[in-house]
Design a protein around this motif. Structure first.
Motif, PDB file in Angstrom:
ATOM      1  N   PRO A   1       0.844  -1.204   0.000  1.00  0.00           N
ATOM      2  CA  PRO A   1       0.000   0.000   0.000  1.00  0.00           C
ATOM      3  C   PRO A   1       0.881   1.256   0.000  1.00  0.00           C
ATOM      4  N   PHE A   2       0.440   2.297  -0.656  1.00  0.00           N
ATOM      5  CA  PHE A   2       1.223   3.543  -0.698  1.00  0.00           C
ATOM      6  C   PHE A   2       1.485   4.081   0.702  1.00  0.00           C
ATOM      7  N   SER A   3       0.522   3.877   1.606  1.00  0.00           N
ATOM      8  CA  SER A   3       0.680   4.395   2.961  1.00  0.00           C
ATOM      9  C   SER A   3       1.822   3.722   3.711  1.00  0.00           C
ATOM     10  N   ASP A   4       2.259   2.559   3.227  1.00  0.00           N
ATOM     11  CA  ASP A   4       3.364   1.837   3.884  1.00  0.00           C
ATOM     12  C   ASP A   4       4.730   2.178   3.297  1.00  0.00           C
ATOM     13  N   LEU A   5       4.774   2.911   2.198  1.00  0.00           N
ATOM     14  CA  LEU A   5       6.058   3.166   1.534  1.00  0.00           C
ATOM     15  C   LEU A   5       6.972   4.060   2.375  1.00  0.00           C
ATOM     16  N   LYS A   6       6.426   5.143   2.898  1.00  0.00           N
ATOM     17  CA  LYS A   6       7.199   6.038   3.777  1.00  0.00           C
ATOM     18  C   LYS A   6       8.547   6.439   3.151  1.00  0.00           C
ATOM     19  N   LEU A   7       8.507   6.788   1.875  1.00  0.00           N
ATOM     20  CA  LEU A   7       9.742   7.094   1.148  1.00  0.00           C
ATOM     21  C   LEU A   7      10.443   8.343   1.670  1.00  0.00           C
ATOM     22  N   SER A   8       9.691   9.267   2.283  1.00  0.00           N
ATOM     23  CA  SER A   8      10.330  10.479   2.802  1.00  0.00           C
ATOM     24  C   SER A   8      11.282  10.164   3.955  1.00  0.00           C
ATOM     25  N   GLU A   9      11.142   8.984   4.552  1.00  0.00           N
ATOM     26  CA  GLU A   9      12.015   8.590   5.659  1.00  0.00           C
ATOM     27  C   GLU A   9      13.259   7.835   5.189  1.00  0.00           C
ATOM     28  N   VAL A  10      13.370   7.591   3.901  1.00  0.00           N
ATOM     29  CA  VAL A  10      14.471   6.788   3.363  1.00  0.00           C
ATOM     30  C   VAL A  10      15.632   7.691   2.965  1.00  0.00           C
ATOM     31  N   ASP A  11      16.825   7.333   3.400  1.00  0.00           N
ATOM     32  CA  ASP A  11      18.034   8.064   3.035  1.00  0.00           C
ATOM     33  C   ASP A  11      18.640   7.397   1.800  1.00  0.00           C
TER      34      ASP A  11
ATOM     35  N   ILE B   1       1.525  -0.765  -6.517  1.00  0.00           N
ATOM     36  CA  ILE B   1       0.813  -0.768  -7.795  1.00  0.00           C
ATOM     37  C   ILE B   1       1.208   0.474  -8.600  1.00  0.00           C
ATOM     38  N   GLY B   2       1.415   0.286  -9.911  1.00  0.00           N
ATOM     39  CA  GLY B   2       1.773   1.409 -10.762  1.00  0.00           C
ATOM     40  C   GLY B   2       3.221   1.824 -10.562  1.00  0.00           C
ATOM     41  N   ILE B   3       3.554   3.023 -11.037  1.00  0.00           N
ATOM     42  CA  ILE B   3       4.944   3.479 -10.972  1.00  0.00           C
ATOM     43  C   ILE B   3       5.130   4.720 -10.116  1.00  0.00           C
ATOM     44  N   SER B   4       4.093   5.164  -9.424  1.00  0.00           N
ATOM     45  CA  SER B   4       4.216   6.389  -8.628  1.00  0.00           C
ATOM     46  C   SER B   4       5.291   6.266  -7.560  1.00  0.00           C
ATOM     47  N   GLY B   5       5.359   5.111  -6.892  1.00  0.00           N
ATOM     48  CA  GLY B   5       6.377   4.903  -5.873  1.00  0.00           C
ATOM     49  C   GLY B   5       7.778   4.987  -6.449  1.00  0.00           C
ATOM     50  N   SER B   6       7.975   4.386  -7.602  1.00  0.00           N
ATOM     51  CA  SER B   6       9.279   4.433  -8.262  1.00  0.00           C
ATOM     52  C   SER B   6       9.638   5.846  -8.695  1.00  0.00           C
ATOM     53  N   LEU B   7       8.671   6.586  -9.217  1.00  0.00           N
ATOM     54  CA  LEU B   7       8.921   7.970  -9.620  1.00  0.00           C
ATOM     55  C   LEU B   7       9.330   8.814  -8.415  1.00  0.00           C
TER      56      LEU B   7
ATOM     57  N   ILE C   1      16.202   1.304  -9.572  1.00  0.00           N
ATOM     58  CA  ILE C   1      14.795   0.948  -9.385  1.00  0.00           C
ATOM     59  C   ILE C   1      14.601  -0.478  -9.901  1.00  0.00           C
ATOM     60  N   GLU C   2      14.054  -1.324  -9.039  1.00  0.00           N
ATOM     61  CA  GLU C   2      13.697  -2.683  -9.441  1.00  0.00           C
ATOM     62  C   GLU C   2      12.184  -2.823  -9.315  1.00  0.00           C
ATOM     63  N   LYS C   3      11.560  -3.322 -10.392  1.00  0.00           N
ATOM     64  CA  LYS C   3      10.101  -3.472 -10.352  1.00  0.00           C
ATOM     65  C   LYS C   3       9.674  -4.609 -11.271  1.00  0.00           C
ATOM     66  N   HIS C   4       8.687  -5.379 -10.804  1.00  0.00           N
ATOM     67  CA  HIS C   4       8.164  -6.483 -11.611  1.00  0.00           C
ATOM     68  C   HIS C   4       7.595  -5.953 -12.927  1.00  0.00           C
ATOM     69  N   PHE C   5       7.720  -6.792 -13.969  1.00  0.00           N
ATOM     70  CA  PHE C   5       7.336  -6.384 -15.319  1.00  0.00           C
ATOM     71  C   PHE C   5       6.504  -7.484 -15.962  1.00  0.00           C
ATOM     72  N   THR C   6       5.434  -7.089 -16.630  1.00  0.00           N
ATOM     73  CA  THR C   6       4.568  -8.024 -17.338  1.00  0.00           C
ATOM     74  C   THR C   6       4.102  -7.406 -18.645  1.00  0.00           C
TER      75      THR C   6
ATOM     76  N   MET D   1       4.537  -3.650 -13.541  1.00  0.00           N
ATOM     77  CA  MET D   1       4.399  -2.558 -14.512  1.00  0.00           C
ATOM     78  C   MET D   1       4.271  -3.144 -15.923  1.00  0.00           C
ATOM     79  N   THR D   2       3.581  -2.428 -16.759  1.00  0.00           N
ATOM     80  CA  THR D   2       3.368  -2.808 -18.155  1.00  0.00           C
ATOM     81  C   THR D   2       4.416  -2.117 -19.033  1.00  0.00           C
ATOM     82  N   PRO D   3       4.498  -2.490 -20.311  1.00  0.00           N
ATOM     83  CA  PRO D   3       5.426  -1.779 -21.208  1.00  0.00           C
ATOM     84  C   PRO D   3       5.222  -0.268 -21.223  1.00  0.00           C
ATOM     85  N   ASP D   4       3.981   0.196 -21.245  1.00  0.00           N
ATOM     86  CA  ASP D   4       3.743   1.645 -21.249  1.00  0.00           C
ATOM     87  C   ASP D   4       4.255   2.284 -19.964  1.00  0.00           C
TER      88      ASP D   4
END
Length: 237
Positions: free
Chosen positions: A161-171, A183-189, A199-204, A218-221
């Motif tokens: 879940p996006f709420s669990d990412l807490k990316l602002s706390e990551v150095d 889900i999607g690429i927002s977390g990676s962006l 960046i490592e992410k599953h691809f289909t 993530m999809t090709p697009d």
């Protein structure tokens, strides 16, 4: 100082569904859509996956890659000009990857405490990429390697879940990058904008295909958009 574009690892994993044509199509699409690495998973399915209470056990067995298939996939990557990589889950199969000349190794979150496997990987003298989703300690694991070791921030929830990412706390001066299971690429962006170098992410090719990882991949697009964003961020910085 030139800021390098974030490296993108297309995690094909089990998404080939045991079909070599699909595996090669995924490699080709990874290359065409801007990934730097096409990554698979190399395991003894009966040793790695529990049979009890595992609805995906037969699928896990179907997606196990043989030595011959590893050779074939590595050759396909070489032909297309994309790096071949694999998460390897036992000592024996490290020799398979050495035989095809991999440049570096990935240590999955579930393997981060497996001393024998890590010692064998260190003995290759090659760089390591280590996901920390199941580490749980404040300090990084001590891996005594003469080669570079890159640690990836990771949350081992599928999907995360996006709420669990807490990316602002990551150095991201300490973490080299982000292994993204959201889900999607927002977390990676977001991770790239915060300084992630990998960046490592599953691809289909199709999120509706049978298998546990397709729907969160993530999809090709999406891969094209992620690659373009990574290039634009590095140019802007």
């Amino acid at each position: 100082m030139k800021i390098m574009r974030a490296e993108i690892i297309s995690e094909i994993g089990q998404n080939h569904n045991g079909d070599m044509k699909l595996a090669k199509d995924l490699i080709r699409a990874s290359k065409d859509c801007g990934a730097d690495v096409a990554k698979f998973q190399l395991y003894d399915s009966r040793a790695l996956f529990p049979k009890e209470n595992n609805p995906w056990y037969d699928y896990n067995c179907t997606t196990e890659l043989s030595r011959a298939r590893i050779d074939e996939l590595a050759n396909e990557c070489a032909k297309l000009g994309i790096e071949f990589m694999a998460s390897v889950f036992d000592v024996e199969r490290v020799d398979w990857l050495e035989a095809v000349g991999v440049k570096r190794y990935k240590i999955a979150s579930r393997s981060v405490r497996e001393t024998a496997l890590i010692e064998r990987l260190v003995a290759t003298g090659k760089p390591l990429i280590v996901s920390l989703g199941m580490w749980g300690e404040k300090e990084f694991p001590v891996i005594k390697s003469k080669a570079p070791v890159d640690f990836l921030y990771c949350i081992s929830k599928y999907p995360t879940p996006f709420s669990d990412l807490k990316l602002s706390e990551v150095d991201f001066k300490k973490h080299a990058g982000f292994s993204d299971h959201s889900i999607g690429i927002s977390g990676s962006l977001a991770a790239i904008s915060l300084g992630a170098r990998i960046i490592e992410k599953h691809f289909t090719l199709d999120k509706t295909l049978y298998g546990p990882d397709h729907s969160g991949s993530m999809t090709p697009d999406e891969l094209k958009a992620l690659s373009a964003y990574a290039a634009e961020i590095s140019e802007a910085l």
